[in-house]
Structure formats: structure tokens, C-alpha cells
Design a protein around this motif. Structure first.
Motif, short mmCIF file in Angstrom:
data_model
loop_
_atom_site.label_atom_id
_atom_site.label_comp_id
_atom_site.label_asym_id
_atom_site.label_seq_id
_atom_site.Cartn_x
_atom_site.Cartn_y
_atom_site.Cartn_z
N GLY A 1 15.22 -23.86 6.28
CA GLY A 1 14.48 -22.98 5.37
C GLY A 1 13.02 -23.35 5.21
O GLY A 1 12.40 -23.02 4.20
N ILE A 2 12.47 -24.04 6.23
CA ILE A 2 11.07 -24.47 6.14
C ILE A 2 10.23 -23.95 7.30
O ILE A 2 9.15 -24.47 7.57
N ALA A 3 10.74 -22.94 7.99
CA ALA A 3 9.97 -22.35 9.09
C ALA A 3 8.75 -21.64 8.50
O ALA A 3 8.81 -21.12 7.38
N PRO A 4 7.67 -21.61 9.26
CA PRO A 4 6.46 -20.91 8.77
C PRO A 4 6.77 -19.45 8.47
O PRO A 4 7.57 -18.82 9.15
N VAL A 5 6.11 -18.96 7.45
CA VAL A 5 6.25 -17.56 7.07
C VAL A 5 5.03 -16.81 7.58
O VAL A 5 3.90 -17.29 7.45
N HIS A 6 5.25 -15.68 8.17
CA HIS A 6 4.16 -14.86 8.67
C HIS A 6 3.96 -13.70 7.71
O HIS A 6 4.93 -13.06 7.29
N SER A 7 2.72 -13.43 7.35
CA SER A 7 2.45 -12.35 6.41
C SER A 7 1.60 -11.27 7.05
O SER A 7 0.91 -11.51 8.04
N VAL A 8 1.68 -10.10 6.47
CA VAL A 8 0.93 -8.95 6.95
C VAL A 8 0.22 -8.34 5.75
O VAL A 8 0.81 -8.19 4.68
N CYS A 9 -1.02 -8.01 5.92
CA CYS A 9 -1.79 -7.35 4.86
C CYS A 9 -2.00 -5.90 5.28
O CYS A 9 -2.46 -5.62 6.39
N ILE A 10 -1.65 -4.98 4.39
CA ILE A 10 -1.77 -3.56 4.70
C ILE A 10 -2.67 -2.91 3.65
O ILE A 10 -2.41 -3.02 2.45
N SER A 11 -3.70 -2.24 4.12
CA SER A 11 -4.57 -1.49 3.21
C SER A 11 -3.99 -0.10 3.03
O SER A 11 -3.54 0.53 3.99
N MET A 12 -4.00 0.38 1.79
CA MET A 12 -3.52 1.73 1.53
C MET A 12 -4.32 2.33 0.39
O MET A 12 -4.89 1.62 -0.43
N GLY A 13 -4.32 3.63 0.37
CA GLY A 13 -5.01 4.35 -0.69
C GLY A 13 -4.22 4.30 -1.99
O GLY A 13 -3.06 3.89 -2.03
N GLU A 14 -4.86 4.73 -3.05
CA GLU A 14 -4.25 4.70 -4.39
C GLU A 14 -2.96 5.52 -4.45
O GLU A 14 -1.97 5.09 -5.03
N ILE A 15 -2.96 6.69 -3.83
CA ILE A 15 -1.77 7.56 -3.87
C ILE A 15 -0.60 6.88 -3.15
O ILE A 15 0.52 6.87 -3.66
N GLU A 16 -0.87 6.29 -1.98
CA GLU A 16 0.18 5.59 -1.25
C GLU A 16 0.70 4.40 -2.05
O GLU A 16 1.91 4.15 -2.11
N HIS A 17 -0.23 3.68 -2.66
CA HIS A 17 0.17 2.50 -3.45
C HIS A 17 1.04 2.90 -4.63
O HIS A 17 2.06 2.26 -4.91
N GLN A 18 0.67 3.94 -5.32
CA GLN A 18 1.46 4.41 -6.46
C GLN A 18 2.85 4.88 -6.01
O GLN A 18 3.85 4.63 -6.69
N ALA A 19 2.91 5.54 -4.86
CA ALA A 19 4.20 5.99 -4.33
C ALA A 19 5.07 4.78 -3.99
O ALA A 19 6.28 4.77 -4.30
N LEU A 20 4.48 3.75 -3.41
CA LEU A 20 5.22 2.54 -3.09
C LEU A 20 5.74 1.87 -4.36
O LEU A 20 6.90 1.47 -4.43
N LEU A 21 4.89 1.76 -5.37
CA LEU A 21 5.31 1.18 -6.65
C LEU A 21 6.45 1.97 -7.28
O LEU A 21 7.41 1.39 -7.79
N SER A 22 6.35 3.30 -7.22
CA SER A 22 7.37 4.16 -7.80
C SER A 22 8.72 4.00 -7.08
O SER A 22 9.77 3.88 -7.72
N LYS A 23 8.68 3.99 -5.75
CA LYS A 23 9.91 3.83 -4.97
C LYS A 23 10.54 2.45 -5.21
O LYS A 23 11.76 2.33 -5.30
N ALA A 24 9.71 1.41 -5.27
CA ALA A 24 10.22 0.06 -5.53
C ALA A 24 10.88 -0.01 -6.89
O ALA A 24 11.97 -0.59 -7.05
#
Length: 129
Positions: free
Chosen positions: A81-104
Motif C-alpha cells: 500500500g505504499i506504491a506511488p500515487v499518480h494524479s491528474v489535474c483537470i480544468s473545467m468550467g463552472e457549469i461542469e464543476h457544479q454538475a460534477l458536485l451535484s452528481k457526486a
């Protein structure tokens, strides 16, 4: 805060190593390998176990090798459980972000977990173009 790292805790318990002993062994192995920038202490090992923090390279490989030798069975950073973690950064507009928050919220998941599940589904072919 992340979850405790139970696989690492179990392996260290099987080895009979305290956090201080684990740190000492890692530091000694790193020095033997010519990796002089490694400086692990007992509190760092504790955070790997209690908080699920991930050690930086080359520590995961060093620790897996030490446990493999000591316990006589193969260990990898991933199994511990100590393998490196790879991350991804995704830029999105406000409408997309709000939709993601709502679905989550509807899925009763933290937004990071929901986004991770969406990405995994897309990568495995679960989403269609």
C-alpha cells in the motif's frame, strides 16, 4: 485524512519491527545503495501506517526488498500500500464543476472519489463516445 495502511502495519508486525527499527533499516539500506538523500524517522513510518501517507522514491522499493528478505516471501510497494500515487489535474468550467458536485452528492460520494470512479469507468470502456 486517508485510511490507515493495514497491509503495511501487518507486514511490519510480522517482521517484528517497530517504527524506529523500520526507519533504521530503510536508512541503512539506502546508504548501502548510495542513496544518501533518504532520511526516514519513526514518526514518518507512523504516518505511513496511521494516515496512509505514501513514502517518496526510493523508499517503497527499499522497504519492499527489506521485508521480502526478512520474511522470505515476495513483497512489492503495491502489496504494502505504499506504491506511488499518480494524479491528474483537470480544468473545467463552472457549469461542469457544479454538475460534477451535484452528481457526486447524489451518489453520496466525495467529489474526488466520484471523479475517480468516472475516470476509471471511461478508461475501462464503461462510457461510450
Amino acid at each position: 485524512m486517508r485510511e490507515p495502511n493495514y497491509p503495511l502495519a501487518l507486514a511490519l508486525a510480522q517482521a517484528g519491527w517497530s517504527n524506529s527499527e523500520t526507519a533504521r533499516r530503510i536508512n541503512r539500506r539506502a546508504e548501502q545503495a548510495g542513496q544518501h538523500g533518504v532520511a526516514v524517522d519513526r514518526s514518518r513510518v507512523s504516518r505511513w501506517i496511521r494516515r496512509g501517507e505514501k513514502p517518496r522514491q526510493p523508499v517503497p522499493e527499499l522497504l519492499a526488498a527489506l521485508l521480502t528478505e526478512h520474511l522470505g516471501q515476495p513483497y512489492t510497494p503495491r502489496l504494502l500500500g505504499i506504491a506511488p500515487v499518480h494524479s491528474v489535474c483537470i480544468s473545467m468550467g463552472e457549469i461542469e464543476h457544479q454538475a460534477l458536485l451535484s452528481k457526486a452528492a447524489a451518489a453520496n460520494l466525495p467529489v474526488e472519489d466520484y471523479a475517480r470512479a468516472l475516470l476509471r469507468s471511461a478508461l475501462s470502456g464503461g462510457l461510450h463516445r
